[in-house]
Design a protein around this motif. Structure first.
Motif, PDB file in Angstrom:
ATOM      1  N   GLN A 108       0.812  -1.212   0.000  1.00  0.00           N
ATOM      2  CA  GLN A 108       0.000   0.000   0.000  1.00  0.00           C
ATOM      3  C   GLN A 108       0.849   1.267   0.000  1.00  0.00           C
ATOM      4  O   GLN A 108       0.315   2.355  -0.178  1.00  0.00           O
ATOM      5  N   ILE A 109       2.122   1.150   0.212  1.00  0.00           N
ATOM      6  CA  ILE A 109       2.979   2.326   0.329  1.00  0.00           C
ATOM      7  C   ILE A 109       3.420   2.774  -1.057  1.00  0.00           C
ATOM      8  O   ILE A 109       3.979   2.009  -1.829  1.00  0.00           O
ATOM      9  N   GLU A 110       3.128   4.015  -1.372  1.00  0.00           N
ATOM     10  CA  GLU A 110       3.537   4.575  -2.650  1.00  0.00           C
ATOM     11  C   GLU A 110       4.792   5.405  -2.432  1.00  0.00           C
ATOM     12  O   GLU A 110       4.819   6.310  -1.602  1.00  0.00           O
ATOM     13  N   VAL A 111       5.813   5.093  -3.180  1.00  0.00           N
ATOM     14  CA  VAL A 111       7.061   5.846  -3.083  1.00  0.00           C
ATOM     15  C   VAL A 111       6.958   7.034  -4.021  1.00  0.00           C
ATOM     16  O   VAL A 111       6.726   6.881  -5.221  1.00  0.00           O
ATOM     17  N   VAL A 112       7.110   8.202  -3.465  1.00  0.00           N
ATOM     18  CA  VAL A 112       7.075   9.419  -4.263  1.00  0.00           C
ATOM     19  C   VAL A 112       8.516   9.782  -4.599  1.00  0.00           C
ATOM     20  O   VAL A 112       9.332  10.004  -3.705  1.00  0.00           O
ATOM     21  N   PRO A 113       8.833   9.825  -5.891  1.00  0.00           N
ATOM     22  CA  PRO A 113      10.228  10.099  -6.265  1.00  0.00           C
ATOM     23  C   PRO A 113      10.633  11.529  -5.928  1.00  0.00           C
ATOM     24  O   PRO A 113       9.823  12.451  -6.013  1.00  0.00           O
ATOM     25  N   ASP A 114      11.872  11.683  -5.548  1.00  0.00           N
ATOM     26  CA  ASP A 114      12.391  13.023  -5.308  1.00  0.00           C
ATOM     27  C   ASP A 114      13.156  13.470  -6.551  1.00  0.00           C
ATOM     28  O   ASP A 114      13.199  12.782  -7.564  1.00  0.00           O
ATOM     29  N   ARG A 115      13.783  14.597  -6.489  1.00  0.00           N
ATOM     30  CA  ARG A 115      14.452  15.146  -7.673  1.00  0.00           C
ATOM     31  C   ARG A 115      15.643  14.311  -8.123  1.00  0.00           C
ATOM     32  O   ARG A 115      16.075  14.419  -9.253  1.00  0.00           O
ATOM     33  N   ASN A 116      16.193  13.472  -7.249  1.00  0.00           N
ATOM     34  CA  ASN A 116      17.333  12.643  -7.602  1.00  0.00           C
ATOM     35  C   ASN A 116      16.910  11.231  -8.061  1.00  0.00           C
ATOM     36  O   ASN A 116      17.752  10.373  -8.243  1.00  0.00           O
ATOM     37  N   HIS A 117      15.628  11.038  -8.252  1.00  0.00           N
ATOM     38  CA  HIS A 117      15.109   9.728  -8.636  1.00  0.00           C
ATOM     39  C   HIS A 117      15.609   9.317 -10.020  1.00  0.00           C
ATOM     40  O   HIS A 117      15.604  10.121 -10.955  1.00  0.00           O
TER      41      HIS A 117
END
Length: 122
Positions: A108-117
């Protein structure tokens, strides 16, 4: 929290009325307990706190307080997320709020990418 700030007449009195926050969890649930010593909710007001647009705030106090949506919306959000929000008030002493949430499973956990993704395509 608003009640604590309103009732304290000085910084010293504010320090004597702590707002305590405790977070506990097991494998299935998370519970957040928030308590204050701001005098509690009077018995005759108790059930009105869940009504939209009901307020006891002084209209001149703040542009953020006193619209009567804080507790009802908080309970709605808690329910939406599969949890609950309950109040226990001790008139003349303070209020205890209990927020319960189910724990999220890994799927259920959605990983939200950061600018370094590093994006993966294809």
């Amino acid at each position: 929290c608003r009640a604590t700030v309103e009732i304290a007449k000085s910084q010293t009195e504010l320090a004597e009325r702590p707002i305590d926050i405790i977070i506990c969890a097991d494998e299935r649930r998370v519970m957040i307990h928030i308590s204050d010593r701001a005098g509690g909710i009077p018995f005759d007001v108790g059930q009105h706190v869940w009504s939209y647009l009901y307020t006891t705030a002084d209209k001149d106090m703040s542009y953020l307080a006193g619209y009567g949506v804080g507790l009802p919306l908080s309970r709605l959000y808690a329910n939406y997320l599969g949890g609950s929000l309950n109040l226990v008030s001790l008139p003349g002493f303070g209020t205890h709020a209990y927020v319960y949430f189910p724990r999220l499973v890994t799927e259920q956990i959605e990983v939200v990418p950061d600018r370094n993704h590093k994006w993966k395509f294809g």
